[in-house]
Write an enzyme that holds these catalytic residues in place. Sequence first.
Site, PDB file in Angstrom:
ATOM      1  N   LEU A  29       0.829  -1.204   0.000  1.00 42.70           N
ATOM      2  CA  LEU A  29       0.000   0.000   0.000  1.00 42.70           C
ATOM      3  C   LEU A  29       0.861   1.251   0.000  1.00 42.70           C
ATOM      4  O   LEU A  29       1.881   1.313   0.682  1.00 42.70           O
ATOM      5  CB  LEU A  29      -0.918   0.009   1.224  1.00 42.70           C
ATOM      6  CG  LEU A  29      -1.742  -1.252   1.497  1.00 42.70           C
ATOM      7  CD1 LEU A  29      -2.538  -1.090   2.790  1.00 42.70           C
ATOM      8  CD2 LEU A  29      -2.667  -1.550   0.324  1.00 42.70           C
ATOM      9  N   PHE A  33       8.515   6.515  -9.547  1.00 41.96           N
ATOM     10  CA  PHE A  33       9.585   6.693  -8.563  1.00 41.96           C
ATOM     11  C   PHE A  33      10.852   7.281  -9.175  1.00 41.96           C
ATOM     12  O   PHE A  33      11.940   7.113  -8.635  1.00 41.96           O
ATOM     13  CB  PHE A  33       9.893   5.373  -7.837  1.00 41.96           C
ATOM     14  CG  PHE A  33       8.804   4.947  -6.892  1.00 41.96           C
ATOM     15  CD1 PHE A  33       8.858   5.287  -5.551  1.00 41.96           C
ATOM     16  CD2 PHE A  33       7.705   4.250  -7.349  1.00 41.96           C
ATOM     17  CE1 PHE A  33       7.854   4.912  -4.679  1.00 41.96           C
ATOM     18  CE2 PHE A  33       6.688   3.875  -6.501  1.00 41.96           C
ATOM     19  CZ  PHE A  33       6.762   4.210  -5.153  1.00 41.96           C
ATOM     20  N   CYS A  71       7.720   3.189   6.203  1.00 38.91           N
ATOM     21  CA  CYS A  71       8.158   1.935   5.561  1.00 38.91           C
ATOM     22  C   CYS A  71       9.596   1.976   5.063  1.00 38.91           C
ATOM     23  O   CYS A  71      10.438   1.219   5.544  1.00 38.91           O
ATOM     24  CB  CYS A  71       7.218   1.592   4.412  1.00 38.91           C
ATOM     25  SG  CYS A  71       5.552   1.147   4.930  1.00 38.91           S
ATOM     26  N   ARG A  91       6.020  10.550  10.072  1.00 39.07           N
ATOM     27  CA  ARG A  91       7.103   9.655  10.483  1.00 39.07           C
ATOM     28  C   ARG A  91       8.215   9.656   9.439  1.00 39.07           C
ATOM     29  O   ARG A  91       7.970   9.439   8.269  1.00 39.07           O
ATOM     30  CB  ARG A  91       6.567   8.233  10.685  1.00 39.07           C
ATOM     31  CG  ARG A  91       5.705   8.075  11.919  1.00 39.07           C
ATOM     32  CD  ARG A  91       5.087   6.694  12.004  1.00 39.07           C
ATOM     33  NE  ARG A  91       4.096   6.468  10.959  1.00 39.07           N
ATOM     34  CZ  ARG A  91       3.415   5.330  10.812  1.00 39.07           C
ATOM     35  NH1 ARG A  91       3.642   4.314  11.621  1.00 39.07           N
ATOM     36  NH2 ARG A  91       2.519   5.212   9.849  1.00 39.07           N
ATOM     37  N   GLY A 139      10.648   9.141   2.833  1.00 40.26           N
ATOM     38  CA  GLY A 139      10.423   9.075   4.275  1.00 40.26           C
ATOM     39  C   GLY A 139       9.273   8.137   4.560  1.00 40.26           C
ATOM     40  O   GLY A 139       9.032   7.192   3.813  1.00 40.26           O
ATOM     41  N   GLU A 150       0.726   5.162   1.109  1.00 38.39           N
ATOM     42  CA  GLU A 150      -0.070   6.118   1.884  1.00 38.39           C
ATOM     43  C   GLU A 150      -0.556   7.223   0.961  1.00 38.39           C
ATOM     44  O   GLU A 150       0.179   7.749   0.136  1.00 38.39           O
ATOM     45  CB  GLU A 150       0.759   6.693   3.034  1.00 38.39           C
ATOM     46  CG  GLU A 150       1.094   5.656   4.081  1.00 38.39           C
ATOM     47  CD  GLU A 150       1.756   6.252   5.312  1.00 38.39           C
ATOM     48  OE1 GLU A 150       1.477   7.434   5.613  1.00 38.39           O
ATOM     49  OE2 GLU A 150       2.540   5.553   5.963  1.00 38.39           O
TER      50      GLU A 150
END
Length: 483
Positions: A152, A268, A279, A346, A276, A154
Amino acid sequence: MQIAVVGSGYVGLVAAVGFCEIGHSVTCIDNDLTKLERLKNGVTPIHEKFIPELIQKHRSDRLRFSDDLPAATKDSSVIFIAVGTPENGNGEADISYVEAVAREIAGAISTYKVIVEKSTVPVYTSKWIRRAMLLNGAPQEFFDVVSNPEFLKEGTAVVDFLYPDRIVIGGDNPAAVDMVRRVYGPLTGGSYYRNPSCIPGPDSYAGKARLILTSTISAELIKYASNAFLATKISFINAVASICEAVGADIGEVAEGIGSDSRIGAQFLKPGIGYGGSCFPKDLKAFRSVANEAGYDFSLLGQVSRINDDMRLRFLNKVRKALWTLKGKKLGVLGVAFKGGTDDVRESSAIPIIRSLCYGGCAVTIYDPGAMEHGREVLKDCPGVEFAESAYGAAEGKDALVILTDWEEFAGLDLGVISGALRYHLIIDGRNLFDPGEVTKHGLGYISMGRADAFPDKYPVFECSLLRKGERDSREEGTAGCE
Protein backbone atom coordinates in the site's frame (compact mmCIF):
# COMPACT_ATOMS: atom_id res chain seq x y z
CA MET A 1 -16.16 -15.13 5.44
CA GLN A 2 -15.79 -14.01 9.02
CA ILE A 3 -12.36 -12.37 9.32
CA ALA A 4 -10.40 -10.85 12.18
CA VAL A 5 -7.83 -8.13 11.56
CA VAL A 6 -5.53 -7.47 14.51
CA GLY A 7 -4.33 -3.87 14.46
CA SER A 8 -6.07 -0.68 13.32
CA GLY A 9 -3.10 1.25 11.98
CA TYR A 10 -2.59 2.01 8.29
CA VAL A 11 -2.34 -1.60 7.19
CA GLY A 12 -4.93 -3.02 9.57
CA LEU A 13 -7.59 -0.38 9.05
CA VAL A 14 -7.22 -0.37 5.26
CA ALA A 15 -7.40 -4.18 5.21
CA ALA A 16 -10.45 -4.20 7.50
CA VAL A 17 -12.51 -1.78 5.43
CA GLY A 18 -11.22 -3.34 2.22
CA PHE A 19 -12.34 -6.83 3.20
CA CYS A 20 -15.74 -5.44 4.18
CA GLU A 21 -16.01 -3.66 0.85
CA ILE A 22 -15.51 -6.93 -1.07
CA GLY A 23 -18.15 -8.73 0.97
CA HIS A 24 -16.66 -10.17 4.16
CA SER A 25 -17.58 -9.58 7.79
CA VAL A 26 -14.65 -8.18 9.77
CA THR A 27 -13.79 -7.65 13.42
CA CYS A 28 -10.93 -5.16 13.72
CA ILE A 29 -9.02 -5.66 16.98
CA ASP A 30 -7.00 -3.08 18.88
CA ASN A 31 -6.01 -2.63 22.53
CA ASP A 32 -6.16 1.18 22.39
CA LEU A 33 -9.59 1.79 23.95
CA THR A 34 -9.66 5.50 23.10
CA LYS A 35 -8.90 4.78 19.46
CA LEU A 36 -11.52 2.03 19.39
CA GLU A 37 -14.19 4.34 20.76
CA ARG A 38 -13.41 6.92 18.10
CA LEU A 39 -13.60 4.27 15.38
CA LYS A 40 -16.91 2.97 16.70
CA ASN A 41 -18.24 6.52 16.40
CA GLY A 42 -17.00 6.80 12.83
CA VAL A 43 -14.00 9.02 13.60
CA THR A 44 -11.05 8.17 11.34
CA PRO A 45 -7.63 8.21 13.03
CA ILE A 46 -5.66 8.59 9.77
CA HIS A 47 -5.87 10.91 6.77
CA GLU A 48 -6.56 8.50 3.93
CA LYS A 49 -8.93 8.83 0.98
CA PHE A 50 -12.07 6.63 1.13
CA ILE A 51 -11.44 5.41 4.70
CA PRO A 52 -14.14 7.63 6.30
CA GLU A 53 -16.69 6.67 3.65
CA LEU A 54 -16.04 2.93 3.99
CA ILE A 55 -16.15 3.00 7.79
CA GLN A 56 -19.46 4.85 7.63
CA LYS A 57 -20.77 2.45 4.98
CA HIS A 58 -19.91 -0.81 6.77
CA ARG A 59 -19.78 -0.17 10.54
CA SER A 60 -23.49 -0.80 11.04
CA ASP A 61 -23.33 -4.14 9.22
CA ARG A 62 -20.09 -5.90 8.31
CA LEU A 63 -17.49 -3.97 10.32
CA ARG A 64 -16.97 -4.24 14.10
CA PHE A 65 -14.26 -2.77 16.32
CA SER A 66 -13.27 -4.61 19.48
CA ASP A 67 -10.49 -5.22 22.00
CA ASP A 68 -11.53 -8.86 22.54
CA LEU A 69 -9.06 -10.91 20.50
CA PRO A 70 -10.02 -14.30 22.05
CA ALA A 71 -13.66 -13.80 21.04
CA ALA A 72 -12.68 -12.69 17.53
CA THR A 73 -10.40 -15.74 17.27
CA LYS A 74 -13.28 -18.09 18.07
CA ASP A 75 -15.62 -16.36 15.60
CA SER A 76 -13.23 -16.03 12.63
CA SER A 77 -11.92 -18.44 10.02
CA VAL A 78 -8.96 -16.27 8.99
CA ILE A 79 -6.99 -13.97 11.31
CA PHE A 80 -4.77 -11.28 9.80
CA ILE A 81 -1.97 -9.93 12.01
CA ALA A 82 -1.37 -6.29 11.07
CA VAL A 83 0.40 -4.84 14.09
CA GLY A 84 3.46 -2.60 14.01
CA THR A 85 7.00 -3.90 13.53
CA PRO A 86 9.08 -0.82 14.46
CA GLU A 87 12.85 -0.62 14.32
CA ASN A 88 14.37 -1.92 17.55
CA GLY A 89 17.37 0.41 17.56
CA ASN A 90 19.77 -2.05 15.92
CA GLY A 91 18.22 -1.78 12.49
CA GLU A 92 16.21 -4.96 13.02
CA ALA A 93 12.41 -5.19 13.00
CA ASP A 94 10.84 -5.53 16.44
CA ILE A 95 8.40 -8.44 16.12
CA SER A 96 7.43 -8.52 19.80
CA TYR A 97 3.92 -7.24 19.00
CA VAL A 98 3.47 -10.01 16.44
CA GLU A 99 4.60 -12.58 19.02
CA ALA A 100 2.22 -11.17 21.66
CA VAL A 101 -0.70 -11.54 19.24
CA ALA A 102 0.33 -15.10 18.38
CA ARG A 103 0.42 -16.02 22.06
CA GLU A 104 -3.05 -14.62 22.65
CA ILE A 105 -4.50 -16.39 19.62
CA ALA A 106 -2.93 -19.65 20.82
CA GLY A 107 -4.73 -19.35 24.14
CA ALA A 108 -8.12 -18.95 22.45
CA ILE A 109 -7.95 -21.33 19.52
CA SER A 110 -10.32 -24.32 19.57
CA THR A 111 -10.97 -25.05 15.89
CA TYR A 112 -8.92 -24.74 12.72
CA LYS A 113 -7.81 -21.21 11.78
CA VAL A 114 -5.52 -19.69 9.19
CA ILE A 115 -3.16 -17.10 10.71
CA VAL A 116 -1.98 -14.57 8.13
CA GLU A 117 1.02 -12.33 8.68
CA LYS A 118 0.11 -9.01 7.07
CA SER A 119 2.68 -6.90 8.91
CA THR A 120 6.04 -6.24 7.28
CA VAL A 121 8.20 -8.89 8.90
CA PRO A 122 11.64 -10.52 8.47
CA VAL A 123 12.18 -13.88 6.82
CA TYR A 124 11.21 -16.83 9.02
CA THR A 125 8.62 -14.84 10.99
CA SER A 126 5.95 -17.34 9.95
CA LYS A 127 8.02 -20.11 11.55
CA TRP A 128 8.41 -18.05 14.73
CA ILE A 129 4.65 -17.44 14.84
CA ARG A 130 4.06 -21.17 14.53
CA ARG A 131 6.62 -21.88 17.24
CA ALA A 132 5.13 -19.28 19.59
CA MET A 133 1.65 -20.71 19.16
CA LEU A 134 2.79 -24.29 19.76
CA LEU A 135 4.70 -23.26 22.88
CA ASN A 136 1.56 -21.54 24.15
CA GLY A 137 -0.65 -24.59 23.83
CA ALA A 138 -2.19 -24.38 20.34
CA PRO A 139 -2.57 -27.88 18.82
CA GLN A 140 -0.62 -28.07 15.55
CA GLU A 141 -3.63 -29.40 13.64
CA PHE A 142 -5.68 -26.32 14.61
CA PHE A 143 -3.78 -23.73 12.59
CA ASP A 144 -1.54 -22.87 9.65
CA VAL A 145 0.47 -19.71 9.07
CA VAL A 146 0.40 -17.89 5.71
CA SER A 147 2.28 -14.79 4.56
CA ASN A 148 0.33 -12.10 2.69
CA PRO A 149 2.44 -8.93 2.48
CA GLU A 150 0.82 -5.56 1.80
CA PHE A 151 1.89 -3.16 -0.94
CA LEU A 152 0.00 0.00 0.00
CA LYS A 153 1.04 3.57 -0.68
CA GLU A 154 -0.07 6.12 1.88
CA GLY A 155 -2.46 8.55 0.24
CA THR A 156 -3.83 5.91 -2.14
CA ALA A 157 -3.95 2.92 0.22
CA VAL A 158 -7.62 1.97 -0.27
CA VAL A 159 -7.34 2.03 -4.06
CA ASP A 160 -4.08 0.08 -3.82
CA PHE A 161 -5.86 -2.57 -1.72
CA LEU A 162 -8.85 -2.90 -4.04
CA TYR A 163 -6.89 -2.51 -7.31
CA PRO A 164 -3.57 -4.18 -6.49
CA ASP A 165 -0.66 -4.71 -8.86
CA ARG A 166 -0.48 -8.19 -7.36
CA ILE A 167 -1.70 -10.20 -4.40
CA VAL A 168 1.06 -12.38 -2.95
CA ILE A 169 0.09 -15.39 -0.86
CA GLY A 170 2.90 -17.48 0.58
CA GLY A 171 2.15 -20.75 2.28
CA ASP A 172 3.21 -24.36 2.61
CA ASN A 173 -0.20 -25.97 3.16
CA PRO A 174 -2.37 -25.85 0.01
CA ALA A 175 -5.59 -25.88 2.07
CA ALA A 176 -4.52 -22.81 4.02
CA VAL A 177 -3.42 -21.01 0.86
CA ASP A 178 -6.76 -21.82 -0.74
CA MET A 179 -8.64 -20.30 2.17
CA VAL A 180 -6.74 -17.01 1.78
CA ARG A 181 -7.35 -17.19 -1.97
CA ARG A 182 -11.07 -17.31 -1.24
CA VAL A 183 -10.76 -14.16 0.86
CA TYR A 184 -9.46 -12.29 -2.19
CA GLY A 185 -11.81 -14.06 -4.62
CA PRO A 186 -13.91 -10.96 -5.46
CA LEU A 187 -10.69 -9.24 -6.62
CA THR A 188 -8.91 -12.12 -8.35
CA GLY A 189 -12.18 -13.26 -9.96
CA GLY A 190 -13.18 -9.71 -10.89
CA SER A 191 -16.69 -9.72 -9.41
CA TYR A 192 -15.99 -6.66 -7.26
CA TYR A 193 -15.13 -4.54 -10.29
CA ARG A 194 -18.48 -5.34 -11.89
CA ASN A 195 -20.27 -3.87 -8.89
CA PRO A 196 -21.66 -0.44 -9.89
CA SER A 197 -21.03 0.91 -6.37
CA CYS A 198 -17.36 -0.15 -6.23
CA ILE A 199 -14.68 2.35 -5.30
CA PRO A 200 -13.37 3.86 -8.57
CA GLY A 201 -9.94 2.70 -9.64
CA PRO A 202 -7.49 3.22 -12.49
CA ASP A 203 -9.09 3.30 -15.94
CA SER A 204 -6.42 0.94 -17.26
CA TYR A 205 -7.01 -1.74 -14.63
CA ALA A 206 -7.21 -5.24 -16.13
CA GLY A 207 -10.47 -6.22 -14.41
CA LYS A 208 -8.93 -8.96 -12.29
CA ALA A 209 -6.24 -8.79 -9.64
CA ARG A 210 -3.10 -10.77 -10.36
CA LEU A 211 -2.44 -13.58 -7.87
CA ILE A 212 1.09 -14.81 -7.10
CA LEU A 213 1.51 -17.97 -5.02
CA THR A 214 4.87 -18.58 -3.36
CA SER A 215 6.46 -20.28 -0.40
CA THR A 216 6.06 -18.47 2.91
CA ILE A 217 9.72 -17.45 2.99
CA SER A 218 9.61 -16.03 -0.53
CA ALA A 219 6.51 -13.97 0.31
CA GLU A 220 8.26 -12.53 3.36
CA LEU A 221 11.27 -11.59 1.26
CA ILE A 222 9.20 -10.03 -1.55
CA LYS A 223 7.98 -7.19 0.70
CA TYR A 224 11.44 -6.12 1.91
CA ALA A 225 12.96 -6.49 -1.54
CA SER A 226 10.19 -4.42 -3.14
CA ASN A 227 10.58 -1.52 -0.73
CA ALA A 228 14.37 -1.64 -0.95
CA PHE A 229 14.23 -1.49 -4.75
CA LEU A 230 11.82 1.46 -4.75
CA ALA A 231 13.98 3.33 -2.24
CA THR A 232 17.00 2.61 -4.44
CA LYS A 233 15.18 4.01 -7.46
CA ILE A 234 14.39 7.24 -5.57
CA SER A 235 17.96 7.66 -4.36
CA PHE A 236 19.27 6.92 -7.86
CA ILE A 237 17.23 9.67 -9.50
CA ASN A 238 18.16 12.08 -6.70
CA ALA A 239 21.85 11.34 -7.30
CA VAL A 240 21.33 11.94 -11.03
CA ALA A 241 19.55 15.22 -10.16
CA SER A 242 22.66 16.36 -8.30
CA ILE A 243 24.77 15.63 -11.38
CA CYS A 244 22.26 17.50 -13.55
CA GLU A 245 22.71 20.58 -11.42
CA ALA A 246 26.49 20.35 -11.73
CA VAL A 247 26.57 19.98 -15.52
CA GLY A 248 23.55 22.09 -16.46
CA ALA A 249 21.12 19.35 -17.51
CA ASP A 250 17.41 19.21 -16.68
CA ILE A 251 16.42 16.27 -14.47
CA GLY A 252 12.86 16.36 -15.85
CA GLU A 253 14.16 15.67 -19.34
CA VAL A 254 16.63 13.06 -18.10
CA ALA A 255 14.00 11.26 -16.02
CA GLU A 256 11.61 11.19 -18.98
CA GLY A 257 14.29 9.64 -21.14
CA ILE A 258 15.15 7.03 -18.52
CA GLY A 259 11.57 6.24 -17.54
CA SER A 260 10.39 5.71 -21.11
CA ASP A 261 12.43 2.51 -21.16
CA SER A 262 9.91 -0.27 -20.44
CA ARG A 263 12.55 -2.12 -18.45
CA ILE A 264 12.81 0.80 -16.04
CA GLY A 265 9.45 2.60 -15.97
CA ALA A 266 8.63 6.18 -15.00
CA GLN A 267 7.35 5.61 -11.47
CA PHE A 268 9.58 6.69 -8.56
CA LEU A 269 11.83 8.70 -10.88
CA LYS A 270 10.80 12.04 -9.44
CA PRO A 271 13.57 13.99 -7.69
CA GLY A 272 13.05 15.62 -4.34
CA ILE A 273 14.32 15.96 -0.79
CA GLY A 274 14.31 12.22 -0.17
CA TYR A 275 11.93 9.44 0.81
CA GLY A 276 10.42 9.08 4.28
CA GLY A 277 7.40 7.57 5.96
CA SER A 278 6.91 4.50 8.11
CA CYS A 279 8.16 1.94 5.56
CA PHE A 280 11.18 2.75 3.41
CA PRO A 281 13.66 3.92 6.10
CA LYS A 282 12.69 1.14 8.51
CA ASP A 283 12.43 -1.63 5.94
CA LEU A 284 15.73 -0.71 4.31
CA LYS A 285 17.54 -1.13 7.62
CA ALA A 286 15.66 -4.32 8.43
CA PHE A 287 16.42 -5.83 5.02
CA ARG A 288 20.10 -5.05 5.41
CA SER A 289 20.00 -6.68 8.84
CA VAL A 290 18.37 -9.77 7.32
CA ALA A 291 21.11 -9.87 4.67
CA ASN A 292 23.82 -9.58 7.33
CA GLU A 293 22.31 -12.47 9.27
CA ALA A 294 22.32 -14.49 6.05
CA GLY A 295 26.02 -13.72 5.60
CA TYR A 296 25.68 -11.16 2.80
CA ASP A 297 26.92 -7.59 3.07
CA PHE A 298 24.22 -5.64 1.20
CA SER A 299 26.29 -2.45 1.17
CA LEU A 300 24.24 -0.99 -1.69
CA LEU A 301 21.41 -0.34 0.77
CA GLY A 302 23.74 1.68 2.97
CA GLN A 303 24.54 3.93 0.02
CA VAL A 304 20.83 4.31 -0.74
CA SER A 305 20.29 5.63 2.80
CA ARG A 306 23.32 7.90 2.59
CA ILE A 307 22.13 9.50 -0.64
CA ASN A 308 18.69 10.00 0.89
CA ASP A 309 20.13 11.81 3.91
CA ASP A 310 22.40 13.85 1.65
CA MET A 311 19.42 15.27 -0.27
CA ARG A 312 18.21 17.06 2.86
CA LEU A 313 21.60 18.70 3.29
CA ARG A 314 21.75 19.66 -0.37
CA PHE A 315 18.34 21.28 -0.14
CA LEU A 316 19.31 23.22 2.99
CA ASN A 317 22.37 24.48 1.15
CA LYS A 318 20.08 25.72 -1.64
CA VAL A 319 18.07 27.68 0.91
CA ARG A 320 21.19 29.15 2.52
CA LYS A 321 22.67 30.10 -0.83
CA ALA A 322 19.44 31.76 -1.96
CA LEU A 323 18.97 33.75 1.26
CA TRP A 324 22.68 34.47 1.96
CA THR A 325 22.08 33.96 5.67
CA LEU A 326 19.27 32.16 7.51
CA LYS A 327 19.36 34.30 10.63
CA GLY A 328 16.46 36.72 10.77
CA LYS A 329 14.72 35.40 7.67
CA LYS A 330 10.97 34.78 7.62
CA LEU A 331 9.96 31.74 5.62
CA GLY A 332 6.68 30.21 4.59
CA VAL A 333 6.93 26.43 4.54
CA LEU A 334 4.46 24.21 2.69
CA GLY A 335 4.31 20.65 4.00
CA VAL A 336 5.34 18.58 7.00
CA ALA A 337 3.94 15.19 5.90
CA PHE A 338 6.46 12.90 4.22
CA LYS A 339 4.34 12.93 1.04
CA GLY A 340 1.11 14.40 -0.26
CA GLY A 341 -2.20 12.75 0.50
CA THR A 342 -1.33 11.64 4.04
CA ASP A 343 -1.01 13.08 7.53
CA ASP A 344 1.97 10.83 8.33
CA VAL A 345 5.06 12.72 9.51
CA ARG A 346 7.10 9.66 10.48
CA GLU A 347 10.62 9.95 9.03
CA SER A 348 9.42 12.91 6.96
CA SER A 349 12.34 14.70 5.30
CA ALA A 350 10.46 17.94 5.95
CA ILE A 351 10.91 17.67 9.72
CA PRO A 352 14.73 17.81 9.97
CA ILE A 353 14.80 20.53 7.30
CA ILE A 354 12.34 22.65 9.27
CA ARG A 355 14.32 22.07 12.46
CA SER A 356 17.54 23.14 10.75
CA LEU A 357 15.89 26.30 9.45
CA CYS A 358 14.58 27.16 12.89
CA TYR A 359 17.85 26.53 14.69
CA GLY A 360 19.58 28.50 11.96
CA GLY A 361 17.62 31.57 13.04
CA CYS A 362 14.63 31.54 10.70
CA ALA A 363 11.06 32.30 11.71
CA VAL A 364 8.99 29.60 10.00
CA THR A 365 5.26 29.61 9.26
CA ILE A 366 3.96 26.20 8.18
CA TYR A 367 0.89 24.98 6.34
CA ASP A 368 -0.02 21.39 5.47
CA PRO A 369 -3.50 20.33 4.27
CA GLY A 370 -3.55 17.12 6.29
CA ALA A 371 -0.74 16.97 8.84
CA MET A 372 -1.13 20.18 10.87
CA GLU A 373 -2.01 18.37 14.10
CA HIS A 374 0.93 15.98 13.86
CA GLY A 375 3.18 18.82 12.75
CA ARG A 376 2.33 20.88 15.82
CA GLU A 377 3.09 17.92 18.06
CA VAL A 378 6.42 16.92 16.55
CA LEU A 379 7.67 20.52 16.23
CA LYS A 380 6.36 21.86 19.54
CA ASP A 381 9.89 22.27 20.91
CA CYS A 382 11.19 24.00 17.78
CA PRO A 383 11.82 27.76 18.19
CA GLY A 384 10.19 30.26 15.86
CA VAL A 385 7.54 27.93 14.42
CA GLU A 386 4.02 29.11 13.68
CA PHE A 387 1.17 27.58 11.68
CA ALA A 388 -1.03 29.20 9.06
CA GLU A 389 -4.57 28.41 7.94
CA SER A 390 -3.69 28.26 4.25
CA ALA A 391 -0.78 28.18 1.84
CA TYR A 392 -1.36 31.83 1.02
CA GLY A 393 -1.37 32.68 4.71
CA ALA A 394 1.98 30.92 5.13
CA ALA A 395 3.45 33.01 2.28
CA GLU A 396 2.11 36.39 3.39
CA GLY A 397 4.94 38.83 4.14
CA LYS A 398 7.66 36.16 4.03
CA ASP A 399 11.09 36.46 2.49
CA ALA A 400 10.64 33.18 0.56
CA LEU A 401 8.34 30.21 0.18
CA VAL A 402 9.81 26.74 0.76
CA ILE A 403 7.97 23.66 -0.57
CA LEU A 404 8.67 20.36 1.19
CA THR A 405 5.66 18.10 0.43
CA ASP A 406 4.10 17.28 -2.93
CA TRP A 407 0.42 17.97 -2.18
CA GLU A 408 -1.74 18.49 -5.28
CA GLU A 409 -3.13 21.59 -3.59
CA PHE A 410 0.32 23.18 -3.66
CA ALA A 411 0.81 22.45 -7.36
CA GLY A 412 -2.45 24.30 -8.06
CA LEU A 413 -1.57 27.50 -6.19
CA ASP A 414 -2.17 30.85 -7.90
CA LEU A 415 1.38 32.04 -8.50
CA GLY A 416 0.19 35.61 -8.99
CA VAL A 417 -1.20 35.65 -5.45
CA ILE A 418 2.00 34.04 -4.13
CA SER A 419 4.10 36.68 -5.90
CA GLY A 420 2.08 39.45 -4.29
CA ALA A 421 2.43 37.87 -0.85
CA LEU A 422 6.22 37.33 -0.77
CA ARG A 423 8.77 40.03 0.02
CA TYR A 424 11.67 38.57 -1.97
CA HIS A 425 9.48 36.94 -4.66
CA LEU A 426 11.30 33.63 -4.29
CA ILE A 427 10.15 29.99 -4.25
CA ILE A 428 12.55 27.21 -3.21
CA ASP A 429 10.86 23.98 -4.27
CA GLY A 430 12.04 20.62 -2.96
CA ARG A 431 9.41 18.73 -4.99
CA ASN A 432 9.60 20.32 -8.47
CA LEU A 433 5.89 21.12 -8.51
CA PHE A 434 6.09 23.92 -11.10
CA ASP A 435 7.39 24.65 -14.55
CA PRO A 436 10.22 27.18 -14.12
CA GLY A 437 9.09 29.31 -17.05
CA GLU A 438 5.57 29.59 -15.65
CA VAL A 439 6.93 30.69 -12.26
CA THR A 440 9.13 33.43 -13.70
CA LYS A 441 6.19 34.83 -15.70
CA HIS A 442 4.74 35.91 -12.35
CA GLY A 443 7.88 37.77 -11.33
CA LEU A 444 9.12 34.99 -9.05
CA GLY A 445 12.55 33.47 -8.74
CA TYR A 446 12.44 29.69 -8.72
CA ILE A 447 14.97 27.24 -7.30
CA SER A 448 14.18 23.54 -7.66
CA MET A 449 15.88 20.13 -7.73
CA GLY A 450 18.06 18.96 -10.62
CA ARG A 451 17.23 21.96 -12.79
CA ALA A 452 18.82 25.35 -13.44
CA ASP A 453 17.63 28.15 -11.18
CA ALA A 454 15.12 30.38 -12.97
CA PHE A 455 14.69 34.12 -12.43
CA PRO A 456 12.66 36.82 -14.18
CA ASP A 457 14.37 39.71 -15.93
CA LYS A 458 16.01 42.26 -13.61
CA TYR A 459 15.82 39.91 -10.62
CA PRO A 460 18.90 40.71 -8.44
CA VAL A 461 20.74 37.41 -8.81
CA PHE A 462 24.12 36.93 -7.14
CA GLU A 463 26.47 35.01 -9.43
CA CYS A 464 29.86 33.54 -8.66
CA SER A 465 32.11 30.99 -10.28
CA LEU A 466 34.47 28.72 -8.42
CA LEU A 467 37.61 27.58 -10.14
CA ARG A 468 37.80 23.85 -10.74
CA LYS A 469 40.98 21.85 -10.47
CA GLY A 470 43.04 22.26 -13.64
CA GLU A 471 41.51 25.58 -14.72
CA ARG A 472 43.84 28.49 -15.46
CA ASP A 473 44.80 30.74 -12.59
CA SER A 474 43.51 33.96 -14.09
CA ARG A 475 40.23 35.10 -12.65
CA GLU A 476 37.65 37.21 -14.38
CA GLU A 477 36.76 40.40 -12.61
CA GLY A 478 33.99 39.99 -10.05
CA THR A 479 34.59 36.32 -9.27
CA ALA A 480 37.86 36.38 -7.36
CA GLY A 481 37.70 35.03 -3.83
CA CYS A 482 34.07 33.86 -4.05
CA GLU A 483 33.36 31.00 -1.62
